[in-house]
Write an enzyme that holds these catalytic residues in place. Structure first.
Site, PDB file in Angstrom:
ATOM      1  N   GLU A  42       0.853  -1.185   0.000  1.00  0.00           N
ATOM      2  CA  GLU A  42       0.000   0.000   0.000  1.00  0.00           C
ATOM      3  C   GLU A  42       0.889   1.234   0.000  1.00  0.00           C
ATOM      4  O   GLU A  42       1.685   1.427   0.913  1.00  0.00           O
ATOM      5  CB  GLU A  42      -0.896  -0.002   1.240  1.00  0.00           C
ATOM      6  N   ARG A  46       0.535  10.347   1.096  1.00  0.00           N
ATOM      7  CA  ARG A  46       0.930  11.326   2.110  1.00  0.00           C
ATOM      8  C   ARG A  46       2.061  12.226   1.631  1.00  0.00           C
ATOM      9  O   ARG A  46       2.469  13.134   2.358  1.00  0.00           O
ATOM     10  CB  ARG A  46       1.377  10.614   3.391  1.00  0.00           C
ATOM     11  N   LYS A 129     -10.732  -1.548   7.348  1.00  0.00           N
ATOM     12  CA  LYS A 129      -9.425  -1.346   7.977  1.00  0.00           C
ATOM     13  C   LYS A 129      -9.656  -0.884   9.414  1.00  0.00           C
ATOM     14  O   LYS A 129     -10.316   0.137   9.630  1.00  0.00           O
ATOM     15  CB  LYS A 129      -8.653  -0.295   7.175  1.00  0.00           C
TER      16      LYS A 129
END
Length: 209
Positions: A42, A46, A129
């Protein structure tokens, strides 16, 4: 494409969560992860380099690469255009979920409470998640949430390290575990791909059947 995350992961239990600041590190990073036995990753949105890093890693045949920290429908669209095979969000956002459905890719929203989990399940999602996993109570919270919702599958992420990995993976409600310790920005800044390979191999071994 498929909207089933389990099908995309194809048995992979450990998901490296990556914050990539320099897209030039994406190729060596993908090699190190694959050599360590990882089959998915993943790339978090950011950093300004995230989209380019994801695109570079998505061409690596050994990895199913997704986008993380996706906060908007527009980011989801950009991520899929860059090659993301799944989308992960830190929270539940209806626009992100709708965009991913339109794009026909799995979406994994972050949840930390029963109310958020019910919203996700009501929307037809079965995999969520748990985030931030350790700060939210860790495995005890995961088990408490899983008990009344036996159809839910979890990808716990956040604050998890090698010491907690086996416990999470042993729980039948856990599809995979996300971990940022496998390849940190410090590893990438120093070019320590050997350590990334070692940490990945150790984690993958814990998750092996």
């Amino acid at each position: 494409m498929t909207t089933d995350l389990a099908a995309v992961l194809d048995g992979a239990r450990v998901m490296p969560v990556l914050t990539v600041r320099d897209p030039a590190t994406a190729g060596p990073l993908a090699d190190a992860l694959a050599e360590g036995g990882a089959r998915c990753a993943e790339v978090t949105f950011r950093t300004p380099a995230a989209e380019r890093a994801l695109k570079a890693m998505a061409t690596h045949g050994g990895l199913a690469v997704g986008a993380g920290t996706v906060l908007s429908a527009e980011q989801a669209q950009r991520a899929v255009a860059a090659g993301a095979r799944f989308v992960v969000s830190p929270g539940y956002d209806e626009e992100v979920v709708a965009a991913c459905r339109e794009l026909d890719v799995p979406v994994v929203p972050g949840i930390a409470t029963a109310t958020e989990l019910m919203r996700a399940l009501r929307a037809g999602l079965t995999t969520v998640k748990l985030f931030p996993a350790e700060a939210s109570g860790g495995l005890r919270t995961l088990r408490a949430l899983a008990a009344p919702f036996p159809g839910a599958r979890f990808v716990p992420t956040g604050g998890i390290g090698p010491g907690q990995l086996a416990g999470y993976l042993a729980d039948p409600a856990v599809l995979a575990v996300g971990g940022s310790w496998l390849a940190t920005p410090a590893h990438l800044d120093s070019g320590d791909y050997q350590e990334v390979r070692r940490l990945t191999a150790e984690a993958v071994e814990v998750g092996a059947p």
